[in-house]
Design an enzyme around this catalytic site. Structure first.
Site, PDB file in Angstrom:
ATOM      1  N   ARG A  63       0.926  -1.160  -0.080  1.00 47.21           N
ATOM      2  CA  ARG A  63       0.106  -0.101  -0.049  1.00 47.21           C
ATOM      3  C   ARG A  63       0.835   1.209   0.083  1.00 47.21           C
ATOM      4  O   ARG A  63       0.406   2.451  -0.622  1.00 47.21           O
ATOM      5  CB  ARG A  63      -0.769   0.073   1.151  1.00 47.21           C
ATOM      6  N   HIS A  67       0.662   4.162  -2.560  1.00 46.11           N
ATOM      7  CA  HIS A  67       0.304   5.576  -2.545  1.00 46.11           C
ATOM      8  C   HIS A  67       1.598   6.493  -2.866  1.00 46.11           C
ATOM      9  O   HIS A  67       1.357   7.816  -3.291  1.00 46.11           O
ATOM     10  CB  HIS A  67       0.145   5.733  -0.894  1.00 46.11           C
ATOM     11  N   ASN A  95      -4.416   8.618   4.454  1.00 47.62           N
ATOM     12  CA  ASN A  95      -3.307   7.908   4.830  1.00 47.62           C
ATOM     13  C   ASN A  95      -3.120   7.094   6.206  1.00 47.62           C
ATOM     14  O   ASN A  95      -2.384   6.630   6.616  1.00 47.62           O
ATOM     15  CB  ASN A  95      -2.187   8.541   4.834  1.00 47.62           C
ATOM     16  N   HIS A 192      -5.540  -6.081  -2.866  1.00 46.21           N
ATOM     17  CA  HIS A 192      -6.367  -6.263  -1.646  1.00 46.21           C
ATOM     18  C   HIS A 192      -6.465  -7.813  -1.236  1.00 46.21           C
ATOM     19  O   HIS A 192      -7.327  -8.191  -0.337  1.00 46.21           O
ATOM     20  CB  HIS A 192      -7.737  -5.642  -2.026  1.00 46.21           C
TER      21      HIS A 192
HETATM   22  C1  LIG Z   1      -4.539  12.609   9.451  1.00 44.90           C
HETATM   23  C2  LIG Z   1      -3.549  11.255  10.125  1.00 44.90           C
HETATM   24  O1  LIG Z   1      -3.961  10.880  11.027  1.00 44.90           O
HETATM   25  N1  LIG Z   1      -2.497  11.075   9.448  1.00 44.90           N
HETATM   26  C3  LIG Z   1      -1.558   9.894   9.833  1.00 44.90           C
HETATM   27  C4  LIG Z   1      -0.941   9.329   8.674  1.00 44.90           C
HETATM   28  O2  LIG Z   1       0.028   8.236   8.646  1.00 44.90           O
HETATM   29  C5  LIG Z   1       1.011   8.685   9.770  1.00 44.90           C
HETATM   30  C6  LIG Z   1       1.764   7.636   9.867  1.00 44.90           C
HETATM   31  O3  LIG Z   1       1.173   6.472  10.373  1.00 44.90           O
HETATM   32  C7  LIG Z   1       0.310   9.283  11.026  1.00 44.90           C
HETATM   33  O4  LIG Z   1       1.252   9.634  12.089  1.00 44.90           O
HETATM   34  C8  LIG Z   1      -0.616  10.316  10.836  1.00 44.90           C
HETATM   35  O5  LIG Z   1      -1.124  10.676  12.012  1.00 44.90           O
END
Ligand SMILES: CC(=O)N[C@H]1CO[C@H](CO)[C@@H](O)[C@@H]1O
Ligand SMILES: *[C@@H]1O[C@H](CO)[C@@H](O)[C@H](O)[C@H]1NC(C)=O
Length: 318
Positions: A63, A67, A95, A192
């Site tokens: 994944r 991304h 994410n 998936h």
């Molecule tokens: C908005 C959010 O929670 N983003 C997350 C995206 O991924 C990273 C790594 O796992 C997190 O630290 C972030 O909080």
């Protein structure tokens, strides 16, 4: 006797041809052959031992690669941390379930000891995803190397990721715009076969009486149960969540696809025959998956003048 000039010339030509085989978008199979000969072994060992202690990381690594590539090409942008002036891709809600950053850091550190400043973070992500697929039971294949790391990672770019609520025409359109065929789309969706999704991405399918033409009734009841745990409760995509196999496609045939963007592949006459092929023929799925993943791993930034480097620390630009 000995080698005359003509046969010498032929040897040189053959060697040159061999060196260019597998060269696409400036990437080559043996890019680090001299500069970091142990690269393949290091990445494999780290991925293998990480998966031994946490098999769910296979899905995370695949994944992460997806991304990374989908947003402005495979340039390691997904790894960059936010700074006080910039919110990075990884902090997008899209994410939320990305994991595996620590493993990439460990691999980078091990490589910096052996061949400092040589291997890009983008190549590490691509190789880790490739190895994760293999160690989870999927196909093994060579990928080109020589990607460079980008310096841009912006939260707003993540709106270009395919939505879990996309129907088949949305998917065909978005993948088509990026050069993927309908077959590539279905094969890549087969990624998936690993992993899980959070309730928030599929709960719309089970609220207000699930439509029995698109979702199996028992399966739907199970999802309702899962979602009682809240938006972040997780449900696996198929019953063999850490194994790379064709069970995902069999699930679609049984109306047990998790996301709208999964089950829609069985609803559309353009994609259903491919789902049926893969549900019946694992070897065909594996072959088409590796072809599509290689294509994905070659995605480049739309901005060919974007600055490029080999990052020292995968979380920070140099
Ligand atoms: C908005 C959010 O929670 N983003 C997350 C995206 O991924 C990273 C790594 O796992 C997190 O630290 C972030 O909080
Ligand atoms: C798919 O969704 C789009 C909106 O996102 C809609 O315009 C289109 O008609 C839908 N296609 C099908 C086949 O349902």
């Amino acid at each position: 006797m000995g080698i005359d000039r003509n046969s010498m010339r032929n040897v040189v030509i053959i060697v040159l041809v061999l060196m260019t085989i597998g060269t696409t978008n400036g990437l080559t199979m043996n890019y680090y052959m001299f500069s970091c000969p142990l690269l393949d072994m290091v990445v494999k060992n780290y991925v293998n031992s990480a998966l031994n202690s946490d098999p769910t990381l296979a899905a995370a690594l695949l994944r992460m690669h997806f991304h990374d590539c989908w947003i402005e090409g495979c340039d390691g942008s997904v790894l960059l941390d936010s700074t006080k002036d910039n919110t990075a891709e990884k902090d997008s809600p899209a994410n939320l379930s990305l994991r595996g950053y620590e493993l990439i850091d460990d691999i980078k550190e091990a490589l910096e000891e052996r061949c400092p400043g040589v291997v890009s973070c983008a190549d590490i992500v691509a190789m880790a995803a490739r190895d994760a697929v293999f160690f989870a039971g999927g196909p093994y294949f060579e990928i080109g190397k020589g990607r460079k790391d980008g310096r841009r990672s912006k939260i707003e770019d993540t709106i270009n990721l395919p939505s879990p609520r996309f129907n088949s025409s949305d998917l065909i359109k978005q993948f088509g715009q990026r050069g993927f065929t309908v077959q590539d789309l279905v094969a890549l969706s087969g990624g998936h076969t690993l992993g899980a999704a959070r309730c928030v991405t599929f709960k719309d399918r089970i609220m207000n009486n699930a439509d029995p033409t698109t979702i199996d009734a028992d399966f739907s009841r199970n999802l309702v149960k899962t979602c009682r745990g809240g938006d972040n409760s997780r449900q696996t995509f198929d019953s063999t969540t850490n194994t790379f196999d064709n069970d995902y496609f069999v699930s679609l045939q049984r109306k047990m696809g998790l996301l709208t963007s999964d089950q829609t592949l069985f609803a559309s006459p353009l994609t259903r025959p491919i789902v049926n092929d893969y549900a019946m023929n694992t070897a065909m799925f594996f072959l088409h998956f590796q072809q599509a993943l290689i294509k994905m791993s070659l995605m480049e930034s739309s901005d060919s003048n974007a600055p490029r480097e080999v990052r020292q620390n995968c979380r920070k630009v140099n």
